[in-house]
Scaffold this motif. Sequence first.
Motif, PDB file in Angstrom:
ATOM      1  N   PRO A   1      39.882  31.557  36.662  1.00 56.66           N
ATOM      2  CA  PRO A   1      40.822  30.664  37.352  1.00 56.66           C
ATOM      3  C   PRO A   1      41.750  29.945  36.373  1.00 56.66           C
ATOM      4  N   GLU A   2      41.198  29.532  35.242  1.00 55.95           N
ATOM      5  CA  GLU A   2      41.998  28.819  34.255  1.00 55.95           C
ATOM      6  C   GLU A   2      43.118  29.703  33.697  1.00 55.95           C
TER       7      GLU A   2
ATOM      8  N   TYR B   1      44.780  27.943  37.698  1.00 57.13           N
ATOM      9  CA  TYR B   1      44.086  27.199  38.750  1.00 57.13           C
ATOM     10  C   TYR B   1      42.957  26.383  38.113  1.00 57.13           C
ATOM     11  N   ASP B   2      43.364  25.299  37.449  1.00 56.60           N
ATOM     12  CA  ASP B   2      42.443  24.500  36.647  1.00 56.60           C
ATOM     13  C   ASP B   2      41.605  23.519  37.458  1.00 56.60           C
TER      14      ASP B   2
ATOM     15  N   VAL C   1      43.843  29.582  48.305  1.00 62.66           N
ATOM     16  CA  VAL C   1      43.228  28.545  47.472  1.00 62.66           C
ATOM     17  C   VAL C   1      41.885  28.076  48.043  1.00 62.66           C
TER      18      VAL C   1
ATOM     19  N   ARG D   1      40.332  25.978  44.919  1.00 65.63           N
ATOM     20  CA  ARG D   1      40.867  26.068  43.554  1.00 65.63           C
ATOM     21  C   ARG D   1      42.364  25.912  43.643  1.00 65.63           C
ATOM     22  N   VAL D   2      42.880  24.902  42.969  1.00 61.89           N
ATOM     23  CA  VAL D   2      44.311  24.635  42.969  1.00 61.89           C
ATOM     24  C   VAL D   2      44.783  24.408  41.538  1.00 61.89           C
ATOM     25  N   LYS D   3      46.087  24.395  41.354  1.00 63.85           N
ATOM     26  CA  LYS D   3      46.648  24.244  40.007  1.00 63.85           C
ATOM     27  C   LYS D   3      46.593  22.806  39.497  1.00 63.85           C
ATOM     28  N   ASN D   4      46.756  21.852  40.413  1.00 63.15           N
ATOM     29  CA  ASN D   4      46.813  20.450  40.000  1.00 63.15           C
ATOM     30  C   ASN D   4      46.606  19.553  41.214  1.00 63.15           C
TER      31      ASN D   4
END
Length: 159
Positions: A59-60, A64-65, A92, A110-113
Amino acid sequence: MGDFDETDLALIELLQKDARTPQAQLAAQVGLAASSVNERIRKLGERGLIAGYRAQISPEAMGYDLLAFVYVAWSRPETEKAFLKKIANQPVVMEAHHVTGTWNYMLKVRVKNTRMLEGLLTRVIKAVPGVERTDTIIVLSSPKETAEIPTRTPEWMDK
């Protein structure tokens, strides 16, 4: 645990660790001919034990951190159908679990921010008519995360 012998269990364990392991290597590890391993894997698939194969993507590496768990609640039962329809095609939303207790569902997302998380909450989840409240838990780190299914009863169950 079903009618599996030690070889079946060993194959399941090896495939869960790396499904791309060549059958010749699997055969050497379980002490069978490659053709026998091929046949056993085929039968495990037919019996529904092997549901599919996929690549495990970081994910990273994809940006998607942020991992979060979102609890969702409503009081009107008719809300569930609209909610499930709304989240079904949201990439997501990694998992959705119908749970007991105060909440109706627990989502793994899981999202980016945090901005993307806010968008998911406001434009997707809370936009479903009838959703009354949510509670979001942001994961700081994950010392253990696996998709592997246990193949043997834990030793602490025998005591």
